[in-house]
Enzyme design. Sequence first.
Site, PDB file in Angstrom:
ATOM      1  N   SER A 164     -15.090  13.240   3.575  1.00  0.00           N
ATOM      2  CA  SER A 164     -15.267  13.699   2.212  1.00  0.00           C
ATOM      3  C   SER A 164     -15.366  15.226   2.175  1.00  0.00           C
ATOM      4  CB  SER A 164     -16.508  13.028   1.610  1.00  0.00           C
ATOM      5  OG  SER A 164     -16.574  13.232   0.223  1.00  0.00           O
ATOM      6  N   ASP A 259      -9.645   5.774  -4.455  1.00  0.00           N
ATOM      7  CA  ASP A 259     -10.419   7.003  -4.314  1.00  0.00           C
ATOM      8  C   ASP A 259      -9.681   8.103  -5.070  1.00  0.00           C
ATOM      9  OD1 ASP A 259     -11.796   9.281  -3.508  1.00  0.00           O
ATOM     10  OD2 ASP A 259     -11.625   8.872  -1.364  1.00  0.00           O
ATOM     11  N   HIS A 289     -13.837   5.243  -1.940  1.00  0.00           N
ATOM     12  CA  HIS A 289     -14.374   6.389  -1.208  1.00  0.00           C
ATOM     13  C   HIS A 289     -15.667   5.988  -0.480  1.00  0.00           C
ATOM     14  CE1 HIS A 289     -14.793  10.690  -0.447  1.00  0.00           C
ATOM     15  NE2 HIS A 289     -16.085  10.556  -0.685  1.00  0.00           N
TER      16      HIS A 289
END
Length: 321
Positions: A164, A259, A289
């Site tokens: 991320s 995502d 995600h």
Amino acid sequence: MNLRINPELAEVLATMPLDPAGQLGDEAMIQTMRSTPEILALMGTELPTDDRVTVRNAEVPGPHDSPAVPIRIYTPKATEKKMPALVYFHGGGFVIGDMYLEEHRCLRLAADGGCVVVSVDYRLAPENPFPAGVEDCYCALAWVGAQVKELGLDLDRIAVGGASAGGALAAAVAQMSRDRSGVPLALQLLIYPVIDDRMETASMKAFGATPIWNSGSNAQMWDHYLGVKRDYVSNYAAPGRSTDLSDLPSAYVMTAEFDPLRDEGNAYAQRLLQAGVSTELHCFAGACHGFDLIAPAIELSRRAVDEQVAAVVRVLGNPQD
């Protein structure tokens, strides 16, 4: 929108708040989510362990006139040869998390990837906006490069990685190390990475209500990290803004179908390939995600982490060699 989330993952998501990342606007929640050990204690559990790995905490010098940077070092046991290393940057939208957040992943990468993993507790926004965090990460990489003898490392087999926001930091540090003639890198491991602040992709526009992370939380993240008013954004903040991706280390890029970051991660992998960088890309179907972090026990997550380990082994060398 009807999201065909993996059934096992959907069961886990059903037990969680609908939009946990939306709490990036809640100052009290941000502070709470900066201590993984405290969160786990409240849940009546603790950090995972692995008997195959020795773990210790340390500090490395930070950027000029800045505090030292805490790190957590995971070293595989029972090895006498020089080992590869992975300098790892946790996720959390540049705002939350700590060096313990991805303990499970770091333990797996050390034990089964046969490498020393260094998890970096970089400074967080909004108190410390860009470039504080990425400069901390670069200092951690520089320290690892300078300590190869003491740590028993092979300088030719050093990698960076992150998930991320940590993926953005890893991609940016790879660019910084190239531009500054820093530690030579063999691999960048980018797990559903944050890549571009412009938020113009189809997935970013479509996924305003996806679980764990959505376009709204993504916008909050960038405001925390870069400020609300910004005329110029460095490629060291948003790696996708770089106009030159040549001479970067090999890449493994993992994205998730549901995502908002999916398309910018996929596009970055394609641009790396076009720039002559050996790159592997895998978009996991049915995933949202952070799926392998929030549901590590399900088959989809096990397969994802197995593949991350395999990518490390493939590029940095088989731990059984």
